[in-house]
Design an enzyme around this catalytic site. Structure first.
Site, PDB file in Angstrom:
ATOM      1  N   ASN A 132       0.814  -1.234  -0.051  1.00  0.00           N
ATOM      2  CA  ASN A 132      -0.059   0.043   0.001  1.00  0.00           C
ATOM      3  C   ASN A 132       0.908   1.227  -0.030  1.00  0.00           C
ATOM      4  OD1 ASN A 132       0.588  -0.821   2.463  1.00  0.00           O
ATOM      5  ND2 ASN A 132      -1.079   0.604   3.538  1.00  0.00           N
ATOM      6  N   GLU A 230       3.681  -3.982  12.285  1.00  0.00           N
ATOM      7  CA  GLU A 230       2.959  -2.895  12.021  1.00  0.00           C
ATOM      8  C   GLU A 230       1.652  -3.422  11.196  1.00  0.00           C
ATOM      9  OE1 GLU A 230       3.107   0.065  13.366  1.00  0.00           O
ATOM     10  OE2 GLU A 230       5.210   0.405  13.741  1.00  0.00           O
ATOM     11  N   CYS A 264      -3.556   1.872   6.389  1.00  0.00           N
ATOM     12  CA  CYS A 264      -3.740   1.330   7.732  1.00  0.00           C
ATOM     13  C   CYS A 264      -4.161   2.237   8.645  1.00  0.00           C
ATOM     14  CB  CYS A 264      -2.341   0.636   8.346  1.00  0.00           C
ATOM     15  SG  CYS A 264      -1.005   1.697   8.226  1.00  0.00           S
ATOM     16  N   GLU A 432       7.727   2.514  15.105  1.00  0.00           N
ATOM     17  CA  GLU A 432       8.525   2.929  14.279  1.00  0.00           C
ATOM     18  C   GLU A 432       8.381   4.352  14.247  1.00  0.00           C
ATOM     19  OE1 GLU A 432       6.652   0.880  10.878  1.00  0.00           O
ATOM     20  OE2 GLU A 432       8.634   0.012  10.750  1.00  0.00           O
TER      21      GLU A 432
HETATM   22  P1  NAD Z   1       0.120  -8.994   3.503  1.00  0.00           P
HETATM   23  O1  NAD Z   1       0.198  -9.720   5.018  1.00  0.00           O
HETATM   24  O2  NAD Z   1      -0.496  -9.971   2.657  1.00  0.00           O
HETATM   25  O3  NAD Z   1       1.550  -9.120   2.971  1.00  0.00           O
HETATM   26  C1  NAD Z   1       2.633  -8.167   3.571  1.00  0.00           C
HETATM   27  C2  NAD Z   1       3.881  -8.640   3.046  1.00  0.00           C
HETATM   28  O4  NAD Z   1       4.365  -9.787   3.820  1.00  0.00           O
HETATM   29  C3  NAD Z   1       4.255  -8.860   1.550  1.00  0.00           C
HETATM   30  O5  NAD Z   1       5.711  -8.449   1.097  1.00  0.00           O
HETATM   31  C4  NAD Z   1       4.029 -10.446   1.327  1.00  0.00           C
HETATM   32  O6  NAD Z   1       4.814 -10.939   0.350  1.00  0.00           O
HETATM   33  C5  NAD Z   1       4.707 -10.946   2.785  1.00  0.00           C
HETATM   34  N1  NAD Z   1       4.357 -12.166   3.093  1.00  0.00           N
HETATM   35  C6  NAD Z   1       3.272 -12.801   2.977  1.00  0.00           C
HETATM   36  N2  NAD Z   1       3.007 -13.848   3.673  1.00  0.00           N
HETATM   37  C7  NAD Z   1       4.453 -14.186   4.168  1.00  0.00           C
HETATM   38  C8  NAD Z   1       4.992 -15.266   4.970  1.00  0.00           C
HETATM   39  N3  NAD Z   1       4.211 -16.345   5.356  1.00  0.00           N
HETATM   40  N4  NAD Z   1       6.162 -14.793   5.561  1.00  0.00           N
HETATM   41  C9  NAD Z   1       6.726 -13.737   5.424  1.00  0.00           C
HETATM   42  N5  NAD Z   1       6.257 -12.770   4.664  1.00  0.00           N
HETATM   43  C10 NAD Z   1       4.847 -12.838   4.299  1.00  0.00           C
HETATM   44  O7  NAD Z   1      -0.399  -7.714   3.631  1.00  0.00           O
HETATM   45  P2  NAD Z   1      -0.515  -6.916   2.393  1.00  0.00           P
HETATM   46  O8  NAD Z   1      -1.711  -7.270   1.900  1.00  0.00           O
HETATM   47  O9  NAD Z   1       0.397  -6.712   1.343  1.00  0.00           O
HETATM   48  O10 NAD Z   1      -0.985  -5.356   2.904  1.00  0.00           O
HETATM   49  C11 NAD Z   1      -2.077  -4.923   3.409  1.00  0.00           C
HETATM   50  C12 NAD Z   1      -2.208  -4.997   4.752  1.00  0.00           C
HETATM   51  O11 NAD Z   1      -0.938  -4.344   5.581  1.00  0.00           O
HETATM   52  C13 NAD Z   1      -3.356  -4.339   5.434  1.00  0.00           C
HETATM   53  O12 NAD Z   1      -3.894  -5.222   6.770  1.00  0.00           O
HETATM   54  C14 NAD Z   1      -2.613  -2.999   6.239  1.00  0.00           C
HETATM   55  O13 NAD Z   1      -3.694  -2.700   7.369  1.00  0.00           O
HETATM   56  C15 NAD Z   1      -1.374  -3.450   6.608  1.00  0.00           C
HETATM   57  N6  NAD Z   1      -0.605  -2.258   6.932  1.00  0.00           N
HETATM   58  C16 NAD Z   1      -0.307  -1.957   8.040  1.00  0.00           C
HETATM   59  C17 NAD Z   1       0.430  -0.733   8.354  1.00  0.00           C
HETATM   60  C18 NAD Z   1       0.866  -0.417   9.673  1.00  0.00           C
HETATM   61  O14 NAD Z   1       1.908   0.609   9.738  1.00  0.00           O
HETATM   62  N7  NAD Z   1       0.256  -0.782  10.766  1.00  0.00           N
HETATM   63  C19 NAD Z   1       1.010   0.105   7.283  1.00  0.00           C
HETATM   64  C20 NAD Z   1       0.503  -0.505   6.002  1.00  0.00           C
HETATM   65  C21 NAD Z   1      -0.315  -1.441   5.859  1.00  0.00           C
END
Ligand code: NAD
Length: 452
Positions: A132, A230, A264, A432
């Site tokens: 995102n 996060e 997020c 962070e």
């Molecule tokens: P996701 O959890 O599907 O993926 C995030 C990252 O993790 C990607 O690079 C993905 O390839 C990797 N990943 C997936 N499975 C993994 C595994 N088993 N082991 C290690 N890495 C793995 O999330 P997304 O769909 O890319 O992002 C959206 C989510 O991120 C939303 O829930 C959003 O709220 C959250 N988000 C949180 C913040 C925050 O600061 N709190 C900021 C941005 C996004």
């Protein structure tokens, strides 16, 4: 066996580039090189490490147009957002460039000698980034990690690797030594998971969904690996009747529809005090209908498409409650959605409870301060939120009452590179940005020196 991935422009559905994915053997290789580079990077004099980070910041600034254009094409971010995001990387690097010379320890009074503490780097830090906000979220991990003397392996999300790959190249141009900052495009289950299981990776910084974050936390337990999480959010925008209602309503679309709601921190729940509800909704409707959803290359664009067909279908599935009104969106190719305002029937509705991560917001009424706090806290998440009131005492009481990490009063901005950011409850673990982040990239070492 290596694989590759077609990166798609979400505004046109055209293929932008085919990106090679690292397999397990290639991932191991990069991690081992990063571990070797750590032995020299940790010895680089503080002033020199600071100079290299300032140089990296400057090179990012020199390439801000190029980076922003890459993000517009890869992620569908609006031009204004993409420029802000490139600048955020440069600013975060510049902020943490001041850290190597300021990683102070303490001198603690003891009998028979001197006691001092040191902040030691951890080793290789693995940064796993979601799709995102590819640039800022990457830099919130790598900038403080590098400043504290760690080396970094960074995995961008499958959908959005292009700016991270370019940042890896720019680091070398800036003079950051080989092996210190490494970008590894690949799958979460291969590259990301290897960061969790490889013993040479001493810390993982994960930003993404709460469900994957929980798996990573379980995986890290095996090596007692340091971890910052996060995760998701379902933040509230609370509008009291004594607030500047027009200002709150004018700001509410940007607070949830910015980045097409894929934020997020999105204030995806709006709570309005009953006596102000009609007045708020009237102004809010005007603002939502004026919100410009268009080609993200245009300077005037306020919202682009959502990231993928999958995300589009997921977000659409939440539009199963009464719709108050919608904004507009282009037709034709691209994953375009009109900003949508829902009036959920009750607080058990999916749209009220779950993180939608798209341009959909739910509005409900509340009666008094106590109910507003209770409704906002009725969530497993606790990341951000806004409170609109002219009463200073109320602003303080409500902000102390809400279990969330980053609140704003009479404003919707919750992220600054110099203030701490992170979540309560299932929105995350650790902080962070700001001065706090450095603590999570160092270990405290206590040394007693005898007088003898
Ligand atoms: P996701 O959890 O599907 O993926 C995030 C990252 O993790 C990607 O690079 C993905 O390839 C990797 N990943 C997936 N499975 C993994 C595994 N088993 N082991 C290690 N890495 C793995 O999330 P997304 O769909 O890319 O992002 C959206 C989510 O991120 C939303 O829930 C959003 O709220 C959250 N988000 C949180 C913040 C925050 O600061 N709190 C900021 C941005 C996004």
């Amino acid at each position: 066996m290596s694989t590759s991935y077609d990166v798609i422009n979400p505004a046109t559905e055209q293929i932008v580039k085919n990106v090679a994915h690292l397999d397990l053997a290639a991932t191991n290789d990069v991690i081992e090189k990063a571990a070797q580079a750590f032995q020299t990077w940790r010895q680089v004099a503080p002033g020199e490490r600071a100079r290299l980070l300032r140089s990296f910041s400057q090179v990012v600034t020199d390439h801000r147009e190029e980076l922003a254009q890459l993000e517009i094409t890869n992620s569908g971010h609006t031009r204004a957002n993409a420029m802000w995001e490139a600048d955020n990387v440069a600013n975060t690097l510049m902020y943490y460039a001041a850290a190597p010379e300021r990683l102070f320890g303490r001198q603690i009074p003891v009998a028979g000698g001197v006691d001092v503490t040191f902040k030691e780097p951890l080793g290789v830090v693995g940064v796993i980034v979601p799709w995102n906000f590819p640039m800022p979220i990457a830099s919130w991990g790598f900038a403080p990690a590098l400043a504290a003397g760690n080396t970094v392996v960074l995995k961008p999300a499958e959908y959005t690797p292009l700016t991270a790959i370019r940042l890896g190249e720019l680091a070398l141009i800036a003079g950051i030594p080989q092996g210190v900052f490494n970008v590894l495009p690949g799958k979460g289950s291969v590259v990301g998971n290897r960061f969790v299981t490889h013993p040479l990776v001493r810390k993982v910084v994960f930003t993404g969904s709460t469900s994957v974050g929980k798996q990573i936390m379980i995986g890290c337990a095996d090596q007692v690996k340091r971890l910052t999480l996060e995760l998701g959010g379902k933040s509230s925008n609370i509008i009291f009747a004594d607030a500047d209602i027009e200002k709150a309503a004018a700001g509410a679309p940007g607070a949830v529809f910015d980045n097409a709601g894929q934020d997020c921190c999105a204030r995806s729940r709006i709570l309005v005090q009953r006596s102000a509800f009609d007045r708020f909704m009237e102004s809010f409707e005007i603002a939502v209908k004026a919100f410009r959803v268009e080609d993200p290359n245009l300077d005037t664009a306020q919202m682009g498409p959502v990231i993928s067909k999958r995300q589009f279908d997921l977000v659409e599935s939440y539009v199963d409650e009464p719709v108050a009104f919608k904004g507009s969106a282009p037709s034709g190719p691209g994953y375009w959605m009109a900003p949508t305002v829902l009036l959920p029937k009750n607080t058990q509705s999916r749209s009220w409870r779950e993180e939608i991560f798209g341009p959909v917001v739910s509005v409900m009424v509340f009666e008094d301060e106590a109910q507003a706090i209770a409704m906002a806290n009725d969530s497993e998440y606790g990341l951000s939120g806004s409170i609109w009131t002219r009463d200073v005492g109320r602003a303080l009481r409500v902000s102390r009452g809400i279990d969330t990490g980053a609140l704003s009063i009479n404003s919707n901005s919750s992220v600054r590179f110099w203030t701490p950011f992170g979540g309560f409850k299932q929105s995350g673990l650790g902080r962070e940005l700001g001065p706090d982040a450095l603590d999570s990239f160092t270990e405290v070492k206590n040394v007693f020196i005898s007088n003898d």
